[in-house]
Design a protein around this motif. Structure first.
Motif, PDB file in Angstrom:
ATOM      1  N   ILE A 107       1.482  27.079  25.484  1.00  0.00           N
ATOM      2  CA  ILE A 107       0.208  26.368  25.633  1.00  0.00           C
ATOM      3  C   ILE A 107      -0.592  26.974  26.781  1.00  0.00           C
ATOM      4  CG2 ILE A 107      -0.839  24.159  26.282  1.00  0.00           C
ATOM      5  CD1 ILE A 107       1.515  22.822  24.708  1.00  0.00           C
ATOM      6  N   LYS A 108       0.079  27.284  27.885  1.00  0.00           N
ATOM      7  CA  LYS A 108      -0.612  27.908  29.029  1.00  0.00           C
ATOM      8  C   LYS A 108      -1.177  29.272  28.636  1.00  0.00           C
ATOM      9  CE  LYS A 108       2.135  25.663  32.595  1.00  0.00           C
ATOM     10  NZ  LYS A 108       3.236  25.831  33.545  1.00  0.00           N
ATOM     11  N   LEU A 109      -0.366  30.064  27.939  1.00  0.00           N
ATOM     12  CA  LEU A 109      -0.823  31.390  27.524  1.00  0.00           C
ATOM     13  C   LEU A 109      -1.960  31.271  26.507  1.00  0.00           C
ATOM     14  CD1 LEU A 109      -0.282  34.426  27.993  1.00  0.00           C
ATOM     15  CD2 LEU A 109       1.072  34.356  25.903  1.00  0.00           C
ATOM     16  N   LEU A 110      -1.867  30.289  25.619  1.00  0.00           N
ATOM     17  CA  LEU A 110      -2.914  30.064  24.630  1.00  0.00           C
ATOM     18  C   LEU A 110      -4.250  29.771  25.323  1.00  0.00           C
ATOM     19  CD1 LEU A 110      -3.812  29.655  21.658  1.00  0.00           C
ATOM     20  CD2 LEU A 110      -3.160  27.256  21.935  1.00  0.00           C
ATOM     21  N   GLU A 111      -4.221  28.978  26.380  1.00  0.00           N
ATOM     22  CA  GLU A 111      -5.458  28.680  27.115  1.00  0.00           C
ATOM     23  C   GLU A 111      -6.057  29.949  27.706  1.00  0.00           C
ATOM     24  OE1 GLU A 111      -7.206  25.874  26.990  1.00  0.00           O
ATOM     25  OE2 GLU A 111      -5.626  25.263  25.587  1.00  0.00           O
ATOM     26  N   HIS A 112      -5.210  30.812  28.271  1.00  0.00           N
ATOM     27  CA  HIS A 112      -5.685  32.080  28.816  1.00  0.00           C
ATOM     28  C   HIS A 112      -6.223  32.965  27.688  1.00  0.00           C
ATOM     29  CE1 HIS A 112      -4.859  35.451  31.986  1.00  0.00           C
ATOM     30  NE2 HIS A 112      -6.110  35.350  31.660  1.00  0.00           N
ATOM     31  N   LEU A 113      -5.535  32.993  26.575  1.00  0.00           N
ATOM     32  CA  LEU A 113      -5.958  33.758  25.402  1.00  0.00           C
ATOM     33  C   LEU A 113      -7.323  33.287  24.922  1.00  0.00           C
ATOM     34  CD1 LEU A 113      -5.407  35.724  23.027  1.00  0.00           C
ATOM     35  CD2 LEU A 113      -4.094  33.882  21.941  1.00  0.00           C
ATOM     36  N   LYS A 114      -7.529  31.978  24.866  1.00  0.00           N
ATOM     37  CA  LYS A 114      -8.812  31.436  24.426  1.00  0.00           C
ATOM     38  C   LYS A 114      -9.935  31.820  25.390  1.00  0.00           C
ATOM     39  CE  LYS A 114      -8.358  27.050  23.589  1.00  0.00           C
ATOM     40  NZ  LYS A 114      -7.920  25.671  23.372  1.00  0.00           N
ATOM     41  N   GLU A 115      -9.655  31.835  26.680  1.00  0.00           N
ATOM     42  CA  GLU A 115     -10.659  32.248  27.673  1.00  0.00           C
ATOM     43  C   GLU A 115     -11.041  33.714  27.461  1.00  0.00           C
ATOM     44  OE1 GLU A 115      -9.001  31.507  31.535  1.00  0.00           O
ATOM     45  OE2 GLU A 115      -8.914  29.335  31.199  1.00  0.00           O
ATOM     46  N   LEU A 116     -10.029  34.565  27.284  1.00  0.00           N
ATOM     47  CA  LEU A 116     -10.300  35.993  27.075  1.00  0.00           C
ATOM     48  C   LEU A 116     -11.075  36.239  25.780  1.00  0.00           C
ATOM     49  CD1 LEU A 116      -6.918  37.541  28.254  1.00  0.00           C
ATOM     50  CD2 LEU A 116      -9.142  37.797  29.363  1.00  0.00           C
ATOM     51  N   THR A 117     -10.683  35.560  24.714  1.00  0.00           N
ATOM     52  CA  THR A 117     -11.377  35.765  23.442  1.00  0.00           C
ATOM     53  C   THR A 117     -12.796  35.211  23.497  1.00  0.00           C
ATOM     54  OG1 THR A 117     -10.361  33.783  22.477  1.00  0.00           O
ATOM     55  CG2 THR A 117      -9.288  35.896  22.017  1.00  0.00           C
ATOM     56  N   SER A 118     -12.998  34.143  24.249  1.00  0.00           N
ATOM     57  CA  SER A 118     -14.348  33.606  24.416  1.00  0.00           C
ATOM     58  C   SER A 118     -15.244  34.622  25.129  1.00  0.00           C
ATOM     59  CB  SER A 118     -14.302  32.295  25.204  1.00  0.00           C
ATOM     60  OG  SER A 118     -15.596  31.798  25.397  1.00  0.00           O
ATOM     61  N   ASP A 119     -14.695  35.269  26.140  1.00  0.00           N
ATOM     62  CA  ASP A 119     -15.449  36.304  26.856  1.00  0.00           C
ATOM     63  C   ASP A 119     -15.784  37.469  25.924  1.00  0.00           C
ATOM     64  OD1 ASP A 119     -16.485  37.767  29.238  1.00  0.00           O
ATOM     65  OD2 ASP A 119     -14.751  39.061  28.829  1.00  0.00           O
ATOM     66  N   ILE A 120     -14.813  37.900  25.160  1.00  0.00           N
ATOM     67  CA  ILE A 120     -15.042  39.012  24.224  1.00  0.00           C
ATOM     68  C   ILE A 120     -16.094  38.612  23.185  1.00  0.00           C
ATOM     69  CG2 ILE A 120     -13.997  40.419  22.380  1.00  0.00           C
ATOM     70  CD1 ILE A 120     -13.264  41.335  25.187  1.00  0.00           C
ATOM     71  N   LYS A 121     -16.002  37.385  22.700  1.00  0.00           N
ATOM     72  CA  LYS A 121     -16.972  36.902  21.723  1.00  0.00           C
ATOM     73  C   LYS A 121     -18.394  36.982  22.281  1.00  0.00           C
ATOM     74  CE  LYS A 121     -16.259  32.697  20.415  1.00  0.00           C
ATOM     75  NZ  LYS A 121     -15.924  31.415  19.811  1.00  0.00           N
ATOM     76  N   GLN A 122     -18.570  36.565  23.503  1.00  0.00           N
ATOM     77  CA  GLN A 122     -19.898  36.624  24.119  1.00  0.00           C
ATOM     78  C   GLN A 122     -20.394  38.071  24.213  1.00  0.00           C
ATOM     79  OE1 GLN A 122     -21.780  33.901  24.564  1.00  0.00           O
ATOM     80  NE2 GLN A 122     -19.988  32.973  23.596  1.00  0.00           N
ATOM     81  N   ARG A 123     -19.496  38.972  24.534  1.00  0.00           N
ATOM     82  CA  ARG A 123     -19.869  40.382  24.621  1.00  0.00           C
ATOM     83  C   ARG A 123     -20.219  40.942  23.244  1.00  0.00           C
ATOM     84  NH1 ARG A 123     -15.201  42.758  28.472  1.00  0.00           N
ATOM     85  NH2 ARG A 123     -16.338  44.705  28.145  1.00  0.00           N
ATOM     86  N   LEU A 124     -19.485  40.520  22.222  1.00  0.00           N
ATOM     87  CA  LEU A 124     -19.744  40.996  20.863  1.00  0.00           C
ATOM     88  C   LEU A 124     -21.042  40.427  20.300  1.00  0.00           C
ATOM     89  CD1 LEU A 124     -16.126  40.701  19.413  1.00  0.00           C
ATOM     90  CD2 LEU A 124     -17.314  42.809  20.062  1.00  0.00           C
ATOM     91  N   TYR A 125     -21.414  39.220  20.725  1.00  0.00           N
ATOM     92  CA  TYR A 125     -22.620  38.560  20.230  1.00  0.00           C
ATOM     93  C   TYR A 125     -23.863  38.943  21.030  1.00  0.00           C
ATOM     94  CZ  TYR A 125     -19.448  35.331  17.741  1.00  0.00           C
ATOM     95  OH  TYR A 125     -18.500  34.782  16.938  1.00  0.00           O
ATOM     96  N   ALA A 126     -23.711  39.809  22.028  1.00  0.00           N
ATOM     97  CA  ALA A 126     -24.848  40.194  22.878  1.00  0.00           C
ATOM     98  C   ALA A 126     -26.011  40.705  22.033  1.00  0.00           C
ATOM     99  CB  ALA A 126     -24.417  41.266  23.880  1.00  0.00           C
TER     100      ALA A 126
END
Length: 158
Positions: A107-126
């Motif tokens: 669960i802890k790693l999943l939260e970190h994973l979601k943060e990283l993927t959210s950042d990548i998503k923002q970069r991809l949607y630029a």
């Protein structure tokens, strides 16, 4: 006389081919971002899909969600178990079936994973507006429905 060829017909690949290429590139960007977490593409995608399924989803439900066969998924689940990220428990109502749960560490790693993927998503949607992204999302949902109907009609499932 000018030809009014729609833009999507001018792409060097078909529209579906371009979607596949973009998907692979996006997946690679996420994989590179989460590599320091010790997650391969198959592991992070399994974790994300499992997170979106109901609690205690079966291995079969996860395989269906991922669009892969059980033997491929079994190896990934074993690796996630070895990393102490998920546990498998026999379903008390169907002893042939195993349910999947995140461990506390998972669960802890999943939260970190979601943060990283959210950042990548923002970069991809630029450079894309909310309206453009919403239009694309609606189009993809419609194309998925069309593809499922096409597959069903071609395979004889009516």
């Amino acid at each position: 006389m000018s030809s009014n060829i729609p833009f999507h017909e001018t792409l060097d690949l078909t529209l579906c081919g371009n979607m596949g290429r973009v998907h692979r590139l996006c997946r690679e960007a996420v994989t590179l971002a989460v590599e320091p977490l010790g997650l391969t593409q198959s592991r992070w995608t399994a974790m994300i899909h499992l997170h979106h399924l109901p609690l205690g989803a079966t291995q079969q439900a996860l395989a269906t969600s991922l669009g892969i066969e059980m033997p491929s998924l079994t190896r990934t689940i074993k690796q996630l178990e070895q990393q102490n990220l998920v546990i498998r428990q026999v379903d008390e109502h169907d002893k042939r079936s195993k349910k999947l749960y995140f461990t506390e560490e998972g669960i802890k790693l999943l939260e970190h994973l979601k943060e990283l993927t959210s950042d990548i998503k923002q970069r991809l949607y630029a450079g894309l507006s909310t309206e453009q992204l919403d239009g694309m999302a609606h189009s993809l949902v419609q194309m998925e429905e069309n593809a499922r109907r096409c597959i069903a009609s071609l395979s004889g499932d009516k």
